[in-house]
Design a protein around this motif. Sequence first.
Motif, PDB file in Angstrom:
ATOM      1  N   VAL A 176       0.849  -1.197   0.000  1.00 41.15           N
ATOM      2  CA  VAL A 176       0.000   0.000   0.000  1.00 41.15           C
ATOM      3  C   VAL A 176       0.879   1.239   0.000  1.00 41.15           C
ATOM      4  O   VAL A 176       1.753   1.390   0.859  1.00 41.15           O
ATOM      5  CB  VAL A 176      -0.950   0.020   1.216  1.00 41.15           C
ATOM      6  N   GLU A 177       0.663   2.102  -0.986  1.00 41.26           N
ATOM      7  CA  GLU A 177       1.420   3.362  -1.082  1.00 41.26           C
ATOM      8  C   GLU A 177       0.652   4.471  -0.369  1.00 41.26           C
ATOM      9  O   GLU A 177      -0.516   4.716  -0.658  1.00 41.26           O
ATOM     10  CB  GLU A 177       1.627   3.731  -2.556  1.00 41.26           C
ATOM     11  N   ILE A 178       1.356   5.147   0.531  1.00 44.48           N
ATOM     12  CA  ILE A 178       0.717   6.171   1.379  1.00 44.48           C
ATOM     13  C   ILE A 178       1.410   7.510   1.155  1.00 44.48           C
ATOM     14  O   ILE A 178       2.610   7.578   0.905  1.00 44.48           O
ATOM     15  CB  ILE A 178       0.784   5.718   2.857  1.00 44.48           C
ATOM     16  N   MET A 179       0.647   8.617   1.266  1.00 47.17           N
ATOM     17  CA  MET A 179       1.205   9.946   1.012  1.00 47.17           C
ATOM     18  C   MET A 179       2.297  10.311   2.029  1.00 47.17           C
ATOM     19  O   MET A 179       2.325   9.782   3.136  1.00 47.17           O
ATOM     20  CB  MET A 179       0.104  11.002   1.022  1.00 47.17           C
ATOM     21  N   GLY A 180       3.145  11.255   1.666  1.00 47.37           N
ATOM     22  CA  GLY A 180       4.239  11.704   2.518  1.00 47.37           C
ATOM     23  C   GLY A 180       5.539  11.747   1.734  1.00 47.37           C
ATOM     24  O   GLY A 180       6.170  10.718   1.550  1.00 47.37           O
ATOM     25  N   THR A 187       2.451   7.340   6.863  1.00 45.60           N
ATOM     26  CA  THR A 187       2.733   5.924   6.638  1.00 45.60           C
ATOM     27  C   THR A 187       2.861   5.200   7.978  1.00 45.60           C
ATOM     28  O   THR A 187       2.384   4.067   8.131  1.00 45.60           O
ATOM     29  CB  THR A 187       4.022   5.768   5.812  1.00 45.60           C
ATOM     30  N   ALA A 188       3.461   5.867   8.954  1.00 47.88           N
ATOM     31  CA  ALA A 188       3.603   5.264  10.286  1.00 47.88           C
ATOM     32  C   ALA A 188       2.242   4.943  10.895  1.00 47.88           C
ATOM     33  O   ALA A 188       2.094   3.970  11.642  1.00 47.88           O
ATOM     34  CB  ALA A 188       4.388   6.197  11.201  1.00 47.88           C
ATOM     35  N   ALA A 189       1.238   5.745  10.549  1.00 45.34           N
ATOM     36  CA  ALA A 189      -0.103   5.530  11.106  1.00 45.34           C
ATOM     37  C   ALA A 189      -0.688   4.185  10.691  1.00 45.34           C
ATOM     38  O   ALA A 189      -1.617   3.678  11.322  1.00 45.34           O
ATOM     39  CB  ALA A 189      -1.042   6.664  10.685  1.00 45.34           C
ATOM     40  N   SER A 190      -0.142   3.590   9.627  1.00 48.06           N
ATOM     41  CA  SER A 190      -0.636   2.268   9.221  1.00 48.06           C
ATOM     42  C   SER A 190      -0.399   1.237  10.324  1.00 48.06           C
ATOM     43  O   SER A 190      -1.109   0.237  10.407  1.00 48.06           O
ATOM     44  CB  SER A 190       0.029   1.825   7.914  1.00 48.06           C
ATOM     45  N   ALA A 191       0.577   1.513  11.203  1.00 47.75           N
ATOM     46  CA  ALA A 191       0.856   0.591  12.316  1.00 47.75           C
ATOM     47  C   ALA A 191      -0.326   0.489  13.282  1.00 47.75           C
ATOM     48  O   ALA A 191      -0.473  -0.503  13.989  1.00 47.75           O
ATOM     49  CB  ALA A 191       2.106   1.040  13.068  1.00 47.75           C
ATOM     50  N   LEU A 192      -1.173   1.530  13.288  1.00 40.14           N
ATOM     51  CA  LEU A 192      -2.343   1.510  14.179  1.00 40.14           C
ATOM     52  C   LEU A 192      -3.343   0.423  13.794  1.00 40.14           C
ATOM     53  O   LEU A 192      -4.214   0.057  14.588  1.00 40.14           O
ATOM     54  CB  LEU A 192      -3.049   2.877  14.166  1.00 40.14           C
ATOM     55  N   ALA A 193      -3.233  -0.079  12.555  1.00 44.10           N
ATOM     56  CA  ALA A 193      -4.184  -1.100  12.090  1.00 44.10           C
ATOM     57  C   ALA A 193      -4.047  -2.404  12.873  1.00 44.10           C
ATOM     58  O   ALA A 193      -4.993  -3.177  12.982  1.00 44.10           O
ATOM     59  CB  ALA A 193      -3.976  -1.368  10.605  1.00 44.10           C
ATOM     60  N   PHE A 231       1.972  -8.134   4.238  1.00 42.35           N
ATOM     61  CA  PHE A 231       1.322  -6.857   3.985  1.00 42.35           C
ATOM     62  C   PHE A 231       2.328  -5.743   4.267  1.00 42.35           C
ATOM     63  O   PHE A 231       2.900  -5.667   5.351  1.00 42.35           O
ATOM     64  CB  PHE A 231       0.086  -6.723   4.882  1.00 42.35           C
ATOM     65  N   ILE A 232       2.534  -4.884   3.266  1.00 42.63           N
ATOM     66  CA  ILE A 232       3.580  -3.861   3.329  1.00 42.63           C
ATOM     67  C   ILE A 232       2.971  -2.477   3.151  1.00 42.63           C
ATOM     68  O   ILE A 232       2.097  -2.295   2.297  1.00 42.63           O
ATOM     69  CB  ILE A 232       4.606  -4.099   2.195  1.00 42.63           C
ATOM     70  N   THR A 233       3.410  -1.500   3.932  1.00 45.88           N
ATOM     71  CA  THR A 233       3.036  -0.118   3.661  1.00 45.88           C
ATOM     72  C   THR A 233       4.307   0.684   3.378  1.00 45.88           C
ATOM     73  O   THR A 233       5.347   0.439   3.987  1.00 45.88           O
ATOM     74  CB  THR A 233       2.258   0.526   4.826  1.00 45.88           C
ATOM     75  N   ALA A 234       4.206   1.601   2.429  1.00 46.42           N
ATOM     76  CA  ALA A 234       5.390   2.358   2.024  1.00 46.42           C
ATOM     77  C   ALA A 234       5.019   3.794   1.701  1.00 46.42           C
ATOM     78  O   ALA A 234       3.968   4.064   1.122  1.00 46.42           O
ATOM     79  CB  ALA A 234       6.033   1.700   0.800  1.00 46.42           C
ATOM     80  N   SER A 235       5.887   4.699   2.075  1.00 47.25           N
ATOM     81  CA  SER A 235       5.662   6.112   1.792  1.00 47.25           C
ATOM     82  C   SER A 235       5.992   6.432   0.337  1.00 47.25           C
ATOM     83  O   SER A 235       6.962   5.924  -0.212  1.00 47.25           O
ATOM     84  CB  SER A 235       6.537   6.945   2.711  1.00 47.25           C
ATOM     85  N   GLU A 236       5.175   7.293  -0.268  1.00 44.08           N
ATOM     86  CA  GLU A 236       5.420   7.703  -1.658  1.00 44.08           C
ATOM     87  C   GLU A 236       6.780   8.371  -1.815  1.00 44.08           C
ATOM     88  O   GLU A 236       7.330   8.420  -2.910  1.00 44.08           O
ATOM     89  CB  GLU A 236       4.335   8.680  -2.123  1.00 44.08           C
ATOM     90  N   GLY A 237       7.345   8.868  -0.707  1.00 44.39           N
ATOM     91  CA  GLY A 237       8.575   9.654  -0.789  1.00 44.39           C
ATOM     92  C   GLY A 237       9.850   8.864  -0.527  1.00 44.39           C
ATOM     93  O   GLY A 237      10.880   9.455  -0.191  1.00 44.39           O
TER      94      GLY A 237
END
Lengths: 393, 393
Positions: A176-180, A187-193, A231-237
């Motif tokens: 999942v690509e997240i803004m920033g 992107t760190a907020a994805s950890a709250l899931a 499951f991976i989350t990554a910042s667009e930047g």
Amino acid sequence: MHKNVLFAQSGGPTAVINASCYGIIKQAKKSGGRIFAARYGVEGILKDNIIEMTDIDDATLEILRYSPSSAFGSCRHKLKEEEFESVLKIFDKYGIGYFFYIGGNDSMTTADRLSKYALKVGYDIKAIGIPKTIDNDLPCTDFCPGYGSAAKYVATSVKEMALDSDVYDKGIITIVEIMGRDSGFLTAASALAKDEVVDSPHLIYLPEVPFDENEFLKDVERAYSKKKKVFITASEGLKNKDGEYAYLRERSADAFSNLQMGGVGKYLENLVKTNIEKRVKSVELSILQRCAAHIASAQDNDVAVMVGTDGVKYAMEGLTDVMVSIVRTENGFKTSTVPFSEVAGKIKVFPKEWIDNENRGVTREAIDYMLPLVQGEAKVPYEKGLPRYVRFI
Amino acid sequence: MHKNVLFAQSGGPTAVINASCYGIIKQAKKSGGRIFAARYGVEGILKDNIIEMTDIDDATLEILRYSPSSAFGSCRHKLKEEEFESVLKIFDKYGIGYFFYIGGNDSMTTADRLSKYALKVGYDIKAIGIPKTIDNDLPCTDFCPGYGSAAKYVATSVKEMALDSDVYDKGIITIVEIMGRDSGFLTAASALAKDEVVDSPHLIYLPEVPFDENEFLKDVERAYSKKKKVFITASEGLKNKDGEYAYLRERSADAFSNLQMGGVGKYLENLVKTNIEKRVKSVELSILQRCAAHIASAQDNDVAVMVGTDGVKYAMEGLTDVMVSIVRTENGFKTSTVPFSEVAGKIKVFPKEWIDNENRGVTREAIDYMLPLVQGEAKVPYEKGLPRYVRFI
């Protein structure tokens, strides 16, 4: 001195930027002056695209509080030296003594320069900055209104997508690509899931950590060999150790100049597909993460109202050239102020000490910082099964 | 006859598929038999991956009702002739007399074939199909549970993105790709976003209308010359007049076989960028549109419970080889039944008479059909600011 109020919105939208306008209008109504809004930020001031909000009815004002996006329009305009005079002419025309600019660090620079020019030419104006960004990248404030709601959207969506990606009895890797661009707070907020039911995301990539393709592939391979679903989350930047965007190289490999790849998500998807596993998909949260008012945080909305309300109070008390800042207390949040000079053009990144030892997750302290910001569900008005929103452009 | 109940989930997840399990369990508890669920659909039956749900506590059951995705896992397994015997052995082992398969038309085919085999070999089983799809493509039922919630998500997100894409005083074209390979119901739901404030989407492309690049470019050019902001929704399943996916040609133009474009959204974005306007962006709603339980429709959730509940009632009354169907009444919805043979392997497309004359929008009748399905907000349980969900895989 001029008595009227003018506010304007600047930069990217958020789910609660209009809640700050609600706060400004509510409080300014008590002052007796007239209340104006510029459409499309300072561009609207230059074009005399001004509307009066003094007599807005309470029902519309309530809807404004919960409407996403910039209800008065926005801009990314950098005021030129020779435009200052035109701005002050418009201020004078509408009798503006109090100016509120809602935005991020660039907007604070604009407000700062405008205020200094006004002082120089003897135009008495109280200029106040109202913080706003989904990236949470403004310094000198506990957080930025807009971030809490975007964080709530990201965490909720990641939780739901993690459950969705898990339904078949086969291995799969989801990205999942997240803004920033520079700051990894969102992107760190994805950890709250993560909770007792959802153990995703397993790997989190922040822009504060230099990205390395080989390390990434090793991380994913290790995780994939342990569990069938990663499951991976990554910042667009994401940037490499030289500070270049990690995916630009991939883009330039594309011989068809007008057939560009997406961003980081597609880039990582391709890396995984080529090297590890064909069953991989990437999702880009795109603009939804900054405008999904239907899942806005009530706490974020309340604070967005507060920075607007208190901004007007500070201005009426005679303060100027400050941004309203947010201070965390034992029971919630209160406001304070910080000089423009300390925030203008500056950014805050995700603290190094909140990144876990392996650089692929966040610490408990980070969770404890973020959690209060996503509390409560904002009371969005529904009509015929869909949210009812308002705008003035 | 065997007295116990077994249910399983099949095909793609929805935001309310678990609400049907909730209905089955609640109603089956009254029958006195034991209640089992197979994990990962018929694949779980074959692998004896069965869990007992007879004594599930009420609190967990309530959370299950509002949880997205397939809480018991899913599969896309086509049962082979030689596997039927293994399935019936497992049925016998657990004393299964009632079998409920929750899915779309392929799942109804599976249930149909299994039931016929059981009859042939003298195993007495009541087999009932419970409808589920976000595409709304099952015939012989007013709608499919899952569609209402996906439609509510699509309409809400399009409304919010339309507001977001509108904030700058510059022209922009926004394209949203929506799920639906053959049936345009979900893309059509984007029309619900329109109200007195939001006039988007301006152009809607359904898979039922053959796609033509030149017509598309003319449509967009015309719209763009009238208004500076054009908002487009398009089904992922757009096909040209020869029935080929419109964007496949674009894909094959990519010399790097592992650097694939996205789908329709990226394809249309590229068409616009090359021919009309550089300021264009595309958004793919991706898996969120089928799992965003946080914005599920209460009406959809209620009906999903009802088809589960009534499915058990029909089975206990002795019915078999039927799918529970939904009938629209003056005040809401009730259930009926339809033989497997009438739905198995068949699909329903968006009615031609609901597409407007210019093929770029839907009629008032279509809106009147869709609107009741998105009513009400399902009461998702929140804990610490985020939805609380459950699953059993």
